[in-house]
Design a protein around this motif. Structure first.
Motif, PDB file in Angstrom:
ATOM      1  N   SER A   1       2.027  12.427   4.193  1.00  0.00           N
ATOM      2  CA  SER A   1       2.846  13.714   2.977  1.00  0.00           C
ATOM      3  C   SER A   1       3.419  13.060   1.855  1.00  0.00           C
ATOM      4  O   SER A   1       2.860  13.961   0.749  1.00  0.00           O
ATOM      5  CB  SER A   1       3.750  15.086   3.671  1.00  0.00           C
ATOM      6  N   GLN A   2       3.614  11.667   1.832  1.00  0.00           N
ATOM      7  CA  GLN A   2       4.704  11.428   0.334  1.00  0.00           C
ATOM      8  C   GLN A   2       3.706  10.509   0.086  1.00  0.00           C
ATOM      9  O   GLN A   2       3.723  10.053  -1.287  1.00  0.00           O
ATOM     10  CB  GLN A   2       5.728   9.885   1.017  1.00  0.00           C
ATOM     11  N   MET A   3       2.519   9.916   0.389  1.00  0.00           N
ATOM     12  CA  MET A   3       1.619   9.244  -0.200  1.00  0.00           C
ATOM     13  C   MET A   3       0.404  10.315  -1.032  1.00  0.00           C
ATOM     14  O   MET A   3       0.009   9.987  -2.382  1.00  0.00           O
ATOM     15  CB  MET A   3       0.532   8.237   0.392  1.00  0.00           C
ATOM     16  N   ILE A   4      -0.138  11.615  -0.114  1.00  0.00           N
ATOM     17  CA  ILE A   4      -1.111  12.414  -1.698  1.00  0.00           C
ATOM     18  C   ILE A   4      -0.613  13.398  -1.661  1.00  0.00           C
ATOM     19  O   ILE A   4      -1.462  14.204  -2.201  1.00  0.00           O
ATOM     20  CB  ILE A   4      -2.120  12.816  -0.301  1.00  0.00           C
TER      21      ILE A   4
ATOM     22  N   ALA B   1     -16.233  -3.738 -11.527  1.00  0.00           N
ATOM     23  CA  ALA B   1     -15.414  -2.445 -10.343  1.00  0.00           C
ATOM     24  C   ALA B   1     -13.916  -2.374 -10.268  1.00  0.00           C
ATOM     25  O   ALA B   1     -13.309  -1.793 -10.703  1.00  0.00           O
ATOM     26  CB  ALA B   1     -16.856  -2.072  -9.642  1.00  0.00           C
ATOM     27  N   GLU B   2     -14.383  -3.873  -9.458  1.00  0.00           N
ATOM     28  CA  GLU B   2     -12.582  -3.918  -8.978  1.00  0.00           C
ATOM     29  C   GLU B   2     -11.720  -4.356  -9.991  1.00  0.00           C
ATOM     30  O   GLU B   2     -10.568  -3.483 -10.246  1.00  0.00           O
ATOM     31  CB  GLU B   2     -12.708  -5.614  -7.830  1.00  0.00           C
ATOM     32  N   ASP B   3     -11.998  -4.800 -11.133  1.00  0.00           N
ATOM     33  CA  ASP B   3     -11.192  -5.254 -11.879  1.00  0.00           C
ATOM     34  C   ASP B   3     -10.634  -3.576 -13.141  1.00  0.00           C
ATOM     35  O   ASP B   3     -10.137  -3.631 -13.788  1.00  0.00           O
ATOM     36  CB  ASP B   3     -12.106  -6.129 -13.359  1.00  0.00           C
ATOM     37  N   SER B   4     -12.744  -3.135 -13.097  1.00  0.00           N
ATOM     38  CA  SER B   4     -11.999  -1.715 -12.970  1.00  0.00           C
ATOM     39  C   SER B   4     -10.432  -0.824 -13.034  1.00  0.00           C
ATOM     40  O   SER B   4      -9.791  -0.280 -13.489  1.00  0.00           O
ATOM     41  CB  SER B   4     -13.065  -0.549 -13.077  1.00  0.00           C
ATOM     42  N   LEU B   5     -10.446  -0.836 -10.811  1.00  0.00           N
ATOM     43  CA  LEU B   5      -9.350  -0.495 -10.589  1.00  0.00           C
ATOM     44  C   LEU B   5      -8.807  -0.710 -11.200  1.00  0.00           C
ATOM     45  O   LEU B   5      -7.983  -0.107 -10.764  1.00  0.00           O
ATOM     46  CB  LEU B   5     -10.494  -0.508  -8.881  1.00  0.00           C
ATOM     47  N   LYS B   6      -8.110  -2.555 -10.825  1.00  0.00           N
ATOM     48  CA  LYS B   6      -6.886  -2.898 -11.053  1.00  0.00           C
ATOM     49  C   LYS B   6      -7.110  -2.640 -12.749  1.00  0.00           C
ATOM     50  O   LYS B   6      -5.215  -1.741 -13.124  1.00  0.00           O
ATOM     51  CB  LYS B   6      -7.117  -4.885 -11.219  1.00  0.00           C
ATOM     52  N   LYS B   7      -7.578  -1.694 -13.899  1.00  0.00           N
ATOM     53  CA  LYS B   7      -7.318  -1.670 -14.865  1.00  0.00           C
ATOM     54  C   LYS B   7      -6.765  -0.229 -14.953  1.00  0.00           C
ATOM     55  O   LYS B   7      -5.413   0.116 -15.014  1.00  0.00           O
ATOM     56  CB  LYS B   7      -7.928  -1.686 -15.675  1.00  0.00           C
ATOM     57  N   THR B   8      -7.294   0.601 -14.345  1.00  0.00           N
ATOM     58  CA  THR B   8      -6.766   2.383 -14.036  1.00  0.00           C
ATOM     59  C   THR B   8      -5.531   2.370 -13.208  1.00  0.00           C
ATOM     60  O   THR B   8      -4.811   3.164 -13.445  1.00  0.00           O
ATOM     61  CB  THR B   8      -7.915   2.468 -12.938  1.00  0.00           C
ATOM     62  N   PHE B   9      -5.870   1.833 -12.524  1.00  0.00           N
ATOM     63  CA  PHE B   9      -3.964   1.586 -11.829  1.00  0.00           C
ATOM     64  C   PHE B   9      -3.160   0.560 -12.706  1.00  0.00           C
ATOM     65  O   PHE B   9      -1.357   0.546 -11.656  1.00  0.00           O
ATOM     66  CB  PHE B   9      -3.915   1.422 -10.474  1.00  0.00           C
ATOM     67  N   ASN B  10      -3.090  -0.605 -13.097  1.00  0.00           N
ATOM     68  CA  ASN B  10      -2.291  -1.542 -13.863  1.00  0.00           C
ATOM     69  C   ASN B  10      -1.703  -2.177 -12.788  1.00  0.00           C
ATOM     70  O   ASN B  10      -0.700  -2.494 -12.500  1.00  0.00           O
ATOM     71  CB  ASN B  10      -0.519  -0.299 -14.371  1.00  0.00           C
ATOM     72  N   ILE B  11      -2.420  -3.193 -11.856  1.00  0.00           N
ATOM     73  CA  ILE B  11      -2.148  -3.728 -10.848  1.00  0.00           C
ATOM     74  C   ILE B  11      -2.602  -5.073 -11.793  1.00  0.00           C
ATOM     75  O   ILE B  11      -3.637  -5.370 -11.906  1.00  0.00           O
ATOM     76  CB  ILE B  11      -3.332  -3.566  -9.982  1.00  0.00           C
ATOM     77  N   LYS B  12      -1.969  -5.926 -11.639  1.00  0.00           N
ATOM     78  CA  LYS B  12      -1.687  -7.150 -12.565  1.00  0.00           C
ATOM     79  C   LYS B  12      -2.728  -8.334 -11.425  1.00  0.00           C
ATOM     80  O   LYS B  12      -2.608  -8.382  -9.947  1.00  0.00           O
ATOM     81  CB  LYS B  12      -1.059  -8.228 -13.283  1.00  0.00           C
TER      82      LYS B  12
ATOM     83  N   GLU C   1       0.634  -1.087   0.367  1.00  0.00           N
ATOM     84  CA  GLU C   1      -0.072  -0.239   0.062  1.00  0.00           C
ATOM     85  C   GLU C   1       1.490   1.296   0.088  1.00  0.00           C
ATOM     86  O   GLU C   1       0.593   2.273  -0.910  1.00  0.00           O
ATOM     87  CB  GLU C   1      -0.828  -0.031   1.262  1.00  0.00           C
ATOM     88  N   PHE C   2       2.025   1.429   0.680  1.00  0.00           N
ATOM     89  CA  PHE C   2       3.114   2.507   0.314  1.00  0.00           C
ATOM     90  C   PHE C   2       4.314   2.435  -0.791  1.00  0.00           C
ATOM     91  O   PHE C   2       5.062   3.262   0.079  1.00  0.00           O
ATOM     92  CB  PHE C   2       3.390   2.333   2.554  1.00  0.00           C
ATOM     93  N   ARG C   3       3.959   1.991  -0.922  1.00  0.00           N
ATOM     94  CA  ARG C   3       5.224   1.723  -2.529  1.00  0.00           C
ATOM     95  C   ARG C   3       5.407   2.277  -2.725  1.00  0.00           C
ATOM     96  O   ARG C   3       6.359   3.322  -3.545  1.00  0.00           O
ATOM     97  CB  ARG C   3       5.361   0.282  -2.484  1.00  0.00           C
ATOM     98  N   SER C   4       4.538   3.339  -3.032  1.00  0.00           N
ATOM     99  CA  SER C   4       3.863   4.426  -4.043  1.00  0.00           C
ATOM    100  C   SER C   4       2.943   4.981  -3.891  1.00  0.00           C
ATOM    101  O   SER C   4       1.852   4.310  -3.058  1.00  0.00           O
ATOM    102  CB  SER C   4       4.284   3.862  -5.567  1.00  0.00           C
TER     103      SER C   4
END
Length: 441
Positions: A298-301, A430-441, A138-141
């Motif tokens: 501060s780093q994440m948003i 909706a979850e598949d759309s979210l993964k596609k938006t953020f390029n999560i495999k 969650e906090f890597r980027s």
């Protein structure tokens, strides 16, 4: 955002900083007020789309510095009361020679070494927590962070959470981060390991300092204590006022004092181990010098700004940029925009509206109609890429369709005209759309 809301937000942030510093129970430092003034200036600059002047800024700073000064004055007085060496000295004036060394060794350990060690652990623990949290997905980027927050919202399916995320973005994210930290360290073992690591390091430094001071054979206990403090250097900061408490023992046996000091340090190490084990994560987070929650926020948003139309967060990264942007905008109804005639929530997204002949009005336009095509005249620090072909993602279509009535009620509007295709979107889509938006495999 109105001037009053900006002022309220700045006051709240400053009170939080003051509370953090008071919780640490350290002495006051001049940089505290400078830090608050810097924060006020930063927050005012971040809201440069709302005009402020000296008549607004000066009373605001006077008000904030006024209550901060009162809190810091009490903090300073409490610190002096607790750490006044002469007060401690008056409590123990006459002892036998052996008892003198033992008592003063214990006093030096409890009054000066222990606070210094605890302060060192608190200074070190904040960066440790931040480093540990950043090993999590969650906090890597910033991208993984935004994905994780939205995925968590989808999993919980709570309207109030979505409303707070959209309308009180900073507060929601701050609380979300706090929850992640508390849950990650809930078993206590990892945090305790960090504390013990810094405790061992401190004890080792103290023992080395004692042994080196013994080799100098000064014959003067004040000089012996002075040498111990000097060897500890910047790692463990001990007030020079501590030396005044040992003037009465200038002729005491140095070897005997060193022996008892070493024994007292052993006892202190065990006591602190027990204290660290028993103290809750919530209490530990309140006393840290570096606030992990605030630093990760501060780093994440980044700048924390949201699109003035749909409330999508800025993706520019950091706080130093002058132009905000979001790659994917949301249906504007989520940002409280309604059609003027029907009072229904808007389903269109910003990218298509800024290329249309539509107009908008809001507090920033003083209630006057303004063409979307010329939105930069009102919001010069936002760049919205015009594209009539773009639509909202299935994720946000699903959210608005599912909570249409509740958003309408919360915004004192009428429900949006939801297309049938939106109503057919499942939470899985909706979850598949979210993964596609953020390029999560």
């Amino acid at each position: 955002m109105t001037l009053q809301k900006i002022a309220d937000r700045i006051v709240m942030d400053c009170k939080e900083i003051v509370a953090d510093k008071v919780e640490r129970k350290n002495d006051y430092h001049d940089t505290y007020i400078q830090e608050i003034l810097h924060l006020i200036d930063e927050r005012l600059q971040n809201n440069h789309n709302v005009k402020t002047d000296i008549k607004f800024e000066v009373p605001l700073k006077q008000h904030i510095c006024g209550f901060a000064a009162r809190q810091f004055q009490k903090m300073h007085e409490d610190f002096l009361l607790k750490n006044d060496p002469y007060r401690c000295l008056n409590q123990n004036k006459v002892f036998h020679k052996r008892d003198q060394c033992q008592k003063k060794a214990k006093e030096f350990t409890e009054q000066y070494l222990r606070p210094a060690v605890e302060d060192f652990v608190k200074r070190s623990l904040g960066p440790d927590i931040i480093g540990e949290m950043k090993t999590r997905f969650e906090f890597r980027s910033q991208m993984f962070f935004q994905y994780s927050v939205l995925q968590d919202l989808l999993r919980k399916q709570e309207f109030d959470d979505y409303l707070n995320y959209i309308r009180k973005y900073d507060d929601y994210i701050k609380n979300w981060i706090h929850t992640q930290i508390a849950e990650h360290f809930s078993n206590g073992s990892t945090l305790f390991e960090f504390e013990v690591q810094h405790l061992k390091s401190s004890i080792s430094s103290i023992n080395i300092a004692i042994n080196k001071a013994k080799t100098k054979k000064s014959g003067n206990l004040k000089t012996f204590v002075e040498n111990v403090c000097q060897k500890l250097g910047d790692k463990l900061v001990i007030s020079q006022d501590a030396l005044g408490a040992f003037m009465i023992l200038n002729n005491a046996d140095q070897e005997q004092f060193a022996h008892w000091l070493t024994e007292c340090v052993k006892d202190m190490e065990q006591d602190l181990r027990e204290k660290f084990k028993e103290t809750s994560i919530q209490m530990k987070l309140k006393s840290l010098h570096v606030n992990p929650q605030r630093e990760l926020l501060s780093q994440m948003i980044g700048c924390g700004k949201q699109c003035p139309f749909c409330a999508a967060p800025c993706e520019a990264g950091g706080r130093g940029h002058t132009e905000h942007h979001a790659s994917l905008h949301r249906p504007q109804g989520l940002g409280r925009y309604i059609w003027d005639g029907t009072k229904k929530l808007v389903t269109d997204i910003c990218s298509s509206l800024v290329i249309s002949d539509m107009r908008f009005r809001c507090a920033a336009t003083n209630g006057e109609w303004h063409p979307y095509k010329r939105y930069t005249e009102i919001y010069p620090d936002w760049k919205i890429a015009p594209d009539a072909s773009l639509q909202a993602t299935d994720y946000w279509k699903y959210v608005l369709a599912k909570f249409n009535d509740k958003f309408a009620e919360a915004y004192n509007a009428k429900p949006a005209d939801i297309p049938l295709t939106w109503k057919m979107i499942t939470d899985k889509k909706a979850e598949d759309s979210l993964k596609k938006t953020f390029n999560i495999k």
